[in-house]
Design an enzyme around this catalytic site. Structure first.
Site, mmCIF file in Angstrom:
data_model
loop_
_atom_site.group_PDB
_atom_site.id
_atom_site.type_symbol
_atom_site.label_atom_id
_atom_site.label_comp_id
_atom_site.label_asym_id
_atom_site.label_seq_id
_atom_site.Cartn_x
_atom_site.Cartn_y
_atom_site.Cartn_z
ATOM 1 N N LYS A 227 -1.746 -0.459 -3.312
ATOM 2 C CA LYS A 227 -0.685 -1.058 -3.921
ATOM 3 C C LYS A 227 -0.774 -0.443 -5.471
ATOM 4 O O LYS A 227 -1.392 0.399 -5.658
ATOM 5 C CB LYS A 227 -1.061 -2.561 -4.441
ATOM 6 C CG LYS A 227 -0.444 -3.445 -3.074
ATOM 7 C CD LYS A 227 -0.798 -4.922 -3.268
ATOM 8 C CE LYS A 227 -0.270 -5.810 -2.157
ATOM 9 N NZ LYS A 227 -0.410 -7.128 -2.167
ATOM 10 N N ARG A 261 -6.838 -7.820 3.794
ATOM 11 C CA ARG A 261 -5.668 -7.487 4.648
ATOM 12 C C ARG A 261 -5.236 -6.010 4.130
ATOM 13 O O ARG A 261 -5.097 -5.749 2.833
ATOM 14 C CB ARG A 261 -4.555 -8.363 3.968
ATOM 15 C CG ARG A 261 -3.112 -7.928 4.544
ATOM 16 C CD ARG A 261 -2.298 -9.097 4.212
ATOM 17 N NE ARG A 261 -0.867 -8.658 4.880
ATOM 18 C CZ ARG A 261 0.000 -7.961 4.584
ATOM 19 N NH1 ARG A 261 -0.147 -7.309 3.600
ATOM 20 N NH2 ARG A 261 1.075 -7.730 5.312
#
Length: 282
Positions: A227, A261
């Site tokens: 991210k 995740r």
């Protein structure tokens, strides 16, 4: 209630005494990290096999991008993307639990009927029918916090009174909503939503204080993979953030995360094992 030692799905189970890796299987043309990578069922199956071999206990299948600025797709289009892959994975009989990454009750229902075990909902039951669908299937759910919606979540000034306390309150309310809809309390997981309407500092604060979500008595899912905040810290492009992902996942385990995740399971697996060993040594 304490965190359940496991969640059972027929012959499969998630045991929360050790870190659980959730491999991301994006069947989308526009995901921020790997959009368009999986262009066929066979390519999806190959990646699924590789992730399971690397240690993934959950495969999270998504047919709609939730990156900042993402354009919504219809339930019909989303179903057309994910159901053939779900059917192929079920037929493959991999020793893994299947999750559908969707905010649409219609898609979730079709996926659950096809053999999926978990609904990973970034809107925490924003669809008024979602809770009923999950409860009827006796499925598990991941309730995530997101500011606004993917299209707008990173726009404008992002302000919280207290990011940890605000999100803990949001998730507590989401848990109550899920239970009221008939979802079993012991089948609920929570996700603070790293990157979903948060600044880099918010993401770092949430990571440092994951343990404060333990009071909600649900397994904690943590999804930092590749991210933007990792890019801001390392100055690395999206495709070169797996080492940063492994580092922050190790810290998340030390701070109380249960499920991670990630895109590259192999790149994270060893770091997570070491972090768990250190965190559980007296």
């Amino acid at each position: 209630m304490l965190i359940p030692p496991s969640i059972n799905f027929d012959s499969l189970k998630l045991n929360f005494d050790k870190p659980i890796l959730m491999g991301i299987l994006n069947i989308t043309p526009d995901s921020f990290s790997d959009g368009g990578r999986l262009t066929s069922i066979e390519s999806a199956l190959k990646l699924a096999r590789d992730m399971v071999s690397a240690g993934a206990q959950i495969l999270d299948i998504g047919g709609e991008s939730t990156r900042p600025g993402a354009i919504p797709v219809t339930a019909t289009d989303e179903s057309k993307r994910v159901l053939p892959v779900i059917n192929a994975l079920v037929a493959e009989k991999l020793p893994t639990i299947l999750s559908i990454d969707t905010a649409k009750a219609e898609v979730a229902q079709a996926a659950l009927q096809a053999g999926v075990h978990i609904v990973n909902d970034v809107t925490a039951l924003g669809d008024q029918n979602m809770g009923r669908v999950i409860a009827k299937a006796n499925a598990a759910v991941v309730l995530m916090h997101m500011r606004g919606e993917p299209r707008t979540m990173q726009e404008g000034e992002i302000i919280y009174n207290d990011v940890v306390a605000d999100i803990r309150t949001y998730l507590a309310n989401a848990i109550n909503q899920a239970v009221a809809a008939g979802i079993k309390r012991e089948r609920i997981m929570i996700d603070p939503g790293i990157g979903f309407g948060k600044t880099t500092q918010h993401n770092l604060t949430l990571t440092r204080h994951l343990g404060e979500f333990a009071s909600l008595n649900c397994p904690i899912v943590y999804g930092p993979s590749r991210k933007r905040f990792l890019g801001e810290i390392t100055s690395r492009p999206i495709y070169d953030r797996d080492r940063a992902t492994a580092a922050v996942c190790a810290l998340a385990i030390a701070n109380g995360a249960h499920v991670l995740r990630v895109h590259d399971v192999n790149a994270v697996a060893d770091a997570v094992k070491v972090a768990h060993a250190v965190a559980n040594t007296t």
